[in-house]
Each structure stands twice: as C-alpha cells, then as structure tokens.
Enzyme design. Sequence first.
Site, mmCIF file in Angstrom:
data_model
loop_
_atom_site.group_PDB
_atom_site.id
_atom_site.type_symbol
_atom_site.label_atom_id
_atom_site.label_comp_id
_atom_site.label_asym_id
_atom_site.label_seq_id
_atom_site.Cartn_x
_atom_site.Cartn_y
_atom_site.Cartn_z
ATOM 1 N N HIS A 207 -6.254 -45.684 -62.845
ATOM 2 C CA HIS A 207 -5.072 -45.792 -63.715
ATOM 3 C C HIS A 207 -5.582 -45.990 -65.140
ATOM 4 O O HIS A 207 -5.910 -47.106 -65.534
ATOM 5 C CB HIS A 207 -4.274 -46.998 -63.205
ATOM 6 C CG HIS A 207 -3.060 -47.373 -63.970
ATOM 7 N ND1 HIS A 207 -1.775 -47.089 -63.539
ATOM 8 C CD2 HIS A 207 -2.892 -48.074 -65.121
ATOM 9 C CE1 HIS A 207 -0.892 -47.592 -64.385
ATOM 10 N NE2 HIS A 207 -1.540 -48.194 -65.362
ATOM 11 N N CYS A 240 1.292 -52.065 -71.271
ATOM 12 C CA CYS A 240 1.684 -53.336 -70.655
ATOM 13 C C CYS A 240 2.131 -54.293 -71.759
ATOM 14 O O CYS A 240 1.351 -54.591 -72.668
ATOM 15 C CB CYS A 240 0.507 -53.925 -69.868
ATOM 16 S SG CYS A 240 0.854 -55.581 -69.250
#
Length: 302
Positions: A207, A240
């Site tokens: 990822h 994030c």
Amino acid sequence: MALPKRVLIREVGPRDGLQNESTWLDTSEKQRWIELLTAARLPYIEVTSFVHPKWVPALKDAKELAQSLHKKGDITYAALIPNEKGLAHFFEANLDTGAMFISSSETHNKKNMNQSIQETLPVIKQMTADLKAAGKHTRAYISTVFGCPYEHQVPMDQVLRLTEMLLSYGIDEISLGDTIGEAHPLQVERRLDILLERFPADKIALHFHDTKGMGLANIYTALKAGITIFDASSGGLGGCPYAPGSSGNVATEDVVHMLQKLGIDTNINFPALIKAAEWIETKVDRTLPSHCLRAFHSHTTS
Ligand code: HMG
Ligand code: MG
C-alpha cells in the site's frame, strides 16, 4: 524473479481517498463514484470506514452509503473497521471484507487509534474470529512499515512480529502500508527479501502513498520480488489524517497502465477507470496527481 502474469488491485479511493478530503461528498455522490469503479471491474473496492465519525467526519455516512450500494456479485466490497463497535456497523451493512488496521510504530498507533499496539492486537484477534465466523474475508493493514512521521524508521523485527501475529489470527491478507510515502525501491527490495523468506507472497499486499513520486518504482520492485497484490486509489486521492505529510495513494490508472505495458493482466477496464478518476476530480474540484488522467486530458483537449 520473472514478473507475474496477473495482479490484483485493491481500490482504496472511496476510503483512503475521501477520509482526508476537505470537500464534503454526499452519500449519493460517493455511491456514484463506487458505481463507476464497479464499472471499471476493480475486483476489490474499499468503500468506506466504520471509524468514529468525529475522527473522520468525511466518512460519517458510512452505514447509509454501504447499505445503498448497487453491488455486483463478482466484486468484493470492503470497509475499514477499528473495533467491535465498527464491526457491528459493518455487519449491519453486510459488506464482504473487513479491513482492520494497526500501526507498526507506537506513536502513530496511539495518534490514529487512541490506544497502544498491545491494546489493538487483541481487538483485531477478536474481530477476525467474529468476521470469520460470519463467513467474511479479512484483511489487516500494518501502517508506517517504511517510515513513520513520528518515529521515522520502524525496526524490521517489529514488522515481522506484527505480520506473524496477524497471520496467526487467520487473517486472509496483510497490507503493508507506506503511510507517508517514504519507501524507495532499495528499501522495498530489502524489506521484501526478509519478509518473503518467512511469509507467502499471496498473503502480502503493498500500500504505497505517492508523496515523493516513488509509488510506481516501488511497485515495480515489489513485482520483481513476487508480490501480486497492490492497493491504489482512483485519481491518486488519499492520505491519513493522523499522519502529517501523508498524501495520496499511487493512482490506480497509473498502476494499471504500467501493468498493461509490462504485459500483466488485471482484468480492469482502463477507459472506465479513467472515467471514474475524471469524475472524482470534478467533484473534489482540484487537479489530482494521476499522470494518466493528465495525459488523457491533454490528449482530449489537443
Ligand atoms: P476512542 O475515542 O478512543 O474510542 O476512539 P472509545 O472506545 O474510547 O469510545 C469513545 C466513544 O466513541 C464511545 O461513545 C464509543 O461508543 C464511540 P460514547 O459512549 O462516549 O457515546 N465509538 C465509536 N463510534 C462509532 N464508530 C466506532 C466507534 N468506536 C468507539 N467505530 C477509535 C478510538 C479507534 C474509534 C478512534 O481512534 C478512530 O475512529 N480512529 C480512526 C482513525 C482513522 O480512521 N484513521 C485513518 C485510517 S488508517 C489509515 O489511513 C492507514 C491505512 O490507509 C494504511 C496506511 O496508509 O498505512 C489503512
Ligand atoms: Mg493509506
């Protein structure tokens, strides 16, 4: 090692992409984007996140969205789940894959989940048992594997310990997160050399956030090491909210384009993928990082 013949793409745009987005998208708009991603035949779409709405306001309509999807039988619809409360919402929404998460660095885990790694592990263990008992697929992210915004380098032993622990719970797939886009090919090669001596490649996904433009180079390195599962985000949206410096995931169009050029099959419809990225770009109303989207625009406007 020879390149693989087939690769699986895990589309995380509607979750990782939107969680960091300041523009509010209505549930019906999110639903439309997921429909376009479904039309592109992405085999896995992470549609939302059952986290606390105060922590991620952009996804506060998770339950309504998940319940309103026009799902296709051969596509896996997934959501992020932090704890038993999120799991209850996941079950009500009846999605296919529960994606849990933990960080390999203590500080990021605390900032992201308000608990220590030691506290998170038993929660994941219990959720995995519940998900499996309900016949669901399970995935777990390990964040900050290639660099942490608070602790910088995470020791490899810690990554190995967590991967081993999560696999021992019976989790189907572990996605190793380059949360802030710090990874580079040499580091990816070295970390995979060690990981793949111990764990089967078909259990490991990667990822990559593309903060420093290393996403495709890292994927190419990982392909050569034997990895066949990659996360990516339509248009390159993502980040994030609890990891400063984290920008978008590597764009799905760019990954699929590279794989096509390498002769690797994904079964994804590329024009439909461009259409989905183009659509989300107009909704967030700013230029997204995807290279293929840029190339498509200059081609269609010239
Ligand atoms: P907390 O505040 O410690 O929760 O948050 P708590 O257990 O103390 O509970 C406090 C209140 O929240 C209670 O309500 C709970 O019921 C409620 P009250 O009794 O006070 O009325 N609550 C919830 N409500 C809705 N949904 C829930 C939930 N859980 C508790 N699931 C928590 C702990 C984990 C919930 C919080 O820290 C959180 O939501 N964190 C999520 C942060 C996040 O989403 N980060 C981004 C995703 S991770 C990522 O992007 C990385 C990744 O892409 C990989 C990579 O790039 O590396 C995956
Ligand atoms: Mg991420």
